[in-house]
Design a protein around this motif. Structure first.
Motif, mmCIF file in Angstrom:
data_model
loop_
_atom_site.group_PDB
_atom_site.id
_atom_site.type_symbol
_atom_site.label_atom_id
_atom_site.label_comp_id
_atom_site.label_asym_id
_atom_site.label_seq_id
_atom_site.Cartn_x
_atom_site.Cartn_y
_atom_site.Cartn_z
ATOM 1 N N UNK A 194 0.890 -1.154 0.000
ATOM 2 C CA UNK A 194 0.000 0.000 0.000
ATOM 3 C C UNK A 194 0.929 1.204 0.000
ATOM 4 N N UNK A 195 0.990 1.902 -1.135
ATOM 5 C CA UNK A 195 1.954 2.982 -1.306
ATOM 6 C C UNK A 195 1.368 4.362 -0.994
ATOM 7 N N UNK A 196 0.068 4.422 -0.742
ATOM 8 C CA UNK A 196 -0.602 5.655 -0.348
ATOM 9 C C UNK A 196 -0.345 6.823 -1.289
ATOM 10 N N UNK A 197 -0.105 6.509 -2.541
ATOM 11 C CA UNK A 197 0.042 7.514 -3.583
ATOM 12 C C UNK A 197 -0.308 6.846 -4.907
ATOM 13 N N UNK A 198 -0.600 7.648 -5.897
ATOM 14 C CA UNK A 198 -1.120 7.111 -7.155
ATOM 15 C C UNK A 198 -0.072 7.115 -8.259
ATOM 16 N N UNK A 199 -0.309 6.345 -9.317
ATOM 17 C CA UNK A 199 0.533 6.476 -10.508
ATOM 18 C C UNK A 199 0.529 7.940 -10.974
ATOM 19 N N UNK A 216 -0.277 -2.360 -15.377
ATOM 20 C CA UNK A 216 -0.004 -1.718 -16.655
ATOM 21 C C UNK A 216 0.555 -2.704 -17.669
ATOM 22 N N UNK A 217 1.230 -3.738 -17.199
ATOM 23 C CA UNK A 217 1.893 -4.678 -18.090
ATOM 24 C C UNK A 217 0.989 -5.823 -18.537
ATOM 25 N N UNK A 218 0.072 -6.237 -17.683
ATOM 26 C CA UNK A 218 -0.699 -7.456 -17.933
ATOM 27 C C UNK A 218 -1.566 -7.345 -19.181
ATOM 28 N N UNK A 219 -1.636 -8.444 -19.923
ATOM 29 C CA UNK A 219 -2.506 -8.489 -21.095
ATOM 30 C C UNK A 219 -3.965 -8.661 -20.739
ATOM 31 N N UNK A 220 -4.245 -9.239 -19.573
ATOM 32 C CA UNK A 220 -5.608 -9.443 -19.097
ATOM 33 C C UNK A 220 -5.770 -8.709 -17.773
ATOM 34 N N UNK A 223 -11.495 -6.027 -13.032
ATOM 35 C CA UNK A 223 -11.809 -5.306 -11.807
ATOM 36 C C UNK A 223 -11.538 -3.821 -11.926
ATOM 37 N N UNK A 224 -11.988 -3.063 -10.938
ATOM 38 C CA UNK A 224 -11.825 -1.610 -10.987
ATOM 39 C C UNK A 224 -10.367 -1.195 -10.916
ATOM 40 N N UNK A 225 -10.077 -0.004 -11.400
ATOM 41 C CA UNK A 225 -8.708 0.498 -11.347
ATOM 42 C C UNK A 225 -8.339 0.925 -9.933
ATOM 43 N N UNK A 226 -9.241 1.617 -9.250
ATOM 44 C CA UNK A 226 -8.969 2.082 -7.900
ATOM 45 C C UNK A 226 -8.985 0.945 -6.899
ATOM 46 N N UNK A 248 7.136 -11.376 -15.870
ATOM 47 C CA UNK A 248 6.165 -10.645 -16.685
ATOM 48 C C UNK A 248 4.761 -10.936 -16.194
ATOM 49 N N UNK A 249 3.987 -9.893 -15.957
ATOM 50 C CA UNK A 249 2.602 -10.063 -15.514
ATOM 51 C C UNK A 249 1.724 -10.438 -16.703
ATOM 52 N N UNK A 250 1.052 -11.585 -16.605
ATOM 53 C CA UNK A 250 0.154 -12.028 -17.668
ATOM 54 C C UNK A 250 -1.298 -11.681 -17.355
ATOM 55 N N UNK A 251 -1.641 -11.638 -16.085
ATOM 56 C CA UNK A 251 -3.016 -11.390 -15.656
ATOM 57 C C UNK A 251 -3.000 -10.534 -14.406
ATOM 58 N N UNK A 252 -3.989 -9.624 -14.315
ATOM 59 C CA UNK A 252 -4.106 -8.765 -13.137
ATOM 60 C C UNK A 252 -5.574 -8.653 -12.767
ATOM 61 N N UNK A 253 -5.854 -8.725 -11.459
ATOM 62 C CA UNK A 253 -7.242 -8.701 -11.012
ATOM 63 C C UNK A 253 -7.368 -7.864 -9.746
ATOM 64 N N UNK A 254 -8.254 -6.883 -9.754
ATOM 65 C CA UNK A 254 -8.655 -6.158 -8.551
ATOM 66 C C UNK A 254 -9.968 -6.758 -8.089
ATOM 67 N N UNK A 255 -9.977 -7.323 -6.889
ATOM 68 C CA UNK A 255 -11.122 -8.101 -6.413
ATOM 69 C C UNK A 255 -12.043 -7.201 -5.578
ATOM 70 N N UNK A 256 -13.211 -6.891 -6.106
ATOM 71 C CA UNK A 256 -14.151 -6.006 -5.412
ATOM 72 C C UNK A 256 -15.334 -6.774 -4.818
ATOM 73 N N UNK A 257 -15.133 -8.035 -4.501
ATOM 74 C CA UNK A 257 -16.225 -8.851 -3.979
ATOM 75 C C UNK A 257 -16.760 -8.270 -2.678
ATOM 76 N N UNK A 258 -18.028 -8.516 -2.430
ATOM 77 C CA UNK A 258 -18.682 -8.128 -1.187
ATOM 78 C C UNK A 258 -19.865 -9.056 -0.973
ATOM 79 N N UNK A 259 -20.411 -8.985 0.226
ATOM 80 C CA UNK A 259 -21.525 -9.862 0.566
ATOM 81 C C UNK A 259 -22.532 -9.052 1.386
ATOM 82 N N UNK A 260 -23.706 -8.833 0.806
ATOM 83 C CA UNK A 260 -24.756 -8.077 1.500
ATOM 84 C C UNK A 260 -24.245 -6.727 1.988
ATOM 85 N N UNK A 261 -23.458 -6.061 1.128
ATOM 86 C CA UNK A 261 -22.936 -4.751 1.464
ATOM 87 C C UNK A 261 -21.729 -4.754 2.377
ATOM 88 N N UNK A 262 -21.245 -5.937 2.727
ATOM 89 C CA UNK A 262 -20.083 -6.076 3.600
ATOM 90 C C UNK A 262 -18.841 -6.338 2.756
#
Length: 281
Positions: A194-199, A216-220, A223-226, A248-262
C-alpha cells in the motif's frame, strides 16, 4: 540489528480455491485493515470470514499484507492451513501492525527472510525519519519454487499516508529501489504494498523506473482500477500496487467482492499472475 522470525508452520492442507496455472506465480497484495471497533458493521469480527474467502478464492502463492495484527494473522492461518506467514511488526515486536508475508508451502520453500526500516537507520526496529509519525518498514523473503527450484524475492511494504508525506514516500521508494538494485540481477523480485500515492506521483516514477507495474503490463486486466474505497465499494485511488523485475505479468485482477454490502477490507486486494520474463531476442 536484524531480527528474523518465522511463525506458525503448521498443517499441510492445500488452500481452497483454484491454484495458479503451472509455471505461473500468483501474487496478492492486501491491506487487511487493522481491527477497530469504530468500523461498526465492517469491524473485524463481521468481515474476517469474507476476507478468508477472498484469499482462498484466488489461492495466491504469496500474499503481501499490510496493517495485519498478529491476532488477524493467526485467524487467517487457522482457516488457510496450507499457508505459513512471517514478519515482525513495525516497532520490532508483535503488538503493532505487521507487513506480514503469507506463502503456500505446497508451492514454495522459504530460503531466507528479513526486515528493514524505511529510515536513516534501517537496521533499527521502530526507527522513523523524514517527518512522518509512524515507523515504516519492509518485510522480505527469498523463495524457491518446489516444482523447479527457481528463486525469487518478495518485498512487502506500507508507505506513509498523509498528503504531505510525498517527500517521505519518495525517500522510502529510493531506499527500496537501492536495496533491490543490490540484489542478484538474475533473481526476480516482486514488490507488493500500500503505497498511499497514485501512478503519476514522484514515488511511482521512482519505483517504476526499475520495476514494471503489473496492472499496466498485464494483457488481461479485470476489476476496478482504484483500490481504496473506505468500505463504500466505490474506489477512490489506485494506491495498492504489485511491481516486479525479472517476471512478466500475464493477468491482473482487482477483487471487489462483497456480501450483502459487507466488504473484507477498506482496500480491494490486487492479484497478479507472473510468468518468466521472455528472453531478449
Amino acid at each position: 540489528m536484524r531480527r528474523l522470525l518465522l511463525l506458525a508452520l503448521c498443517a499441510t492442507a492445500v488452500p481452497a480455491g483454484g491454484a495458479s496455472p503451472a509455471g505461473t506465480l500468483r501474487v496478492m497484495s492486501f491491506n487487511v485493515r487493522v481491527p477497530v471497533a469504530q468500523d461498526g458493521r465492517h469491524a473485524w469480527p463481521h468481515r474476517r470470514d469474507l476476507l478468508v474467502d477472498t484469499i482462498a478464492s484466488q489461492s495466491p502463492d504469496v500474499v503481501g499484507t499490510q496493517e495485519l495484527t498478529r491476532a488477524q494473522g493467526d485467524y487467517l492461518l487457522a482457516r488457510l492451513p496450507g499457508y505459513s506467514w512471517f514478519g515482525i511488526d513495525r516497532r520490532g515486536g508483535h503488538d503493532d501492525e505487521h507487513m506480514a508475508i503469507f506463502y503456500r508451502r505446497d508451492r514454495l520453500r522459504l530460503v531466507e527472510l528479513g526486515n528493514f526500516w524505511l529510515s536513516e537507520t534501517p537496521n533499527v526496529p521502530g526507527s522513523i525519519s523524514w517527518g512522518h509519525p509512524f515507523p515504516r518498514m519492509v518485510t522480505w523473503g527469498l523463495f524457491e519454487t518446489i516444482a523447479d527450484g527457481r528463486r525469487f524475492y518478495v518485498y512487502n511494504t506500507h508507505f506513509p499516508y498523509r498528503a504531505g508525506d510525498e517527500p517521505a514516500r519518495t525517500r522510502a521508494a529510493a531506499a527500496i529501489a537501492a536495496r533491490i538494485a543490490a540484489l542478484p540481477a538474475a533473481v526476480p523480485v516482486v514488490l507488493t504494498g500500500d503505497f498511499n500515492t497514485e501512478p503519476g506521483s514522484p514515488t511511482y516514477a521512482l519505483l517504476s523506473g526499475s520495476l514494471a507495474d503489473a496492472r499496466a503490463q498485464a494483457g488481461s486486466v479485470a476489476g476496478p482500477e482504484g483500490t481504496f474505497h473506505a468500505f463504500t465499494g466505490t474506489p477512490r485511488r489506485r494506491i495498492d500496487w504489485i511491481l516486479a523485475r525479472g517476471l512478466r505479468a500475464a493477468r491482473f485482477h482487482t477483487d471487489d467482492r462483497h456480501r450483502d454490502g459487507l466488504y473484507p477490507s477498506d482496500h480491494f486486494p490486487v492479484t497478479a499472475d507472473f510468468v518468466p520474463e521472455s528472453p531478449a531476442p
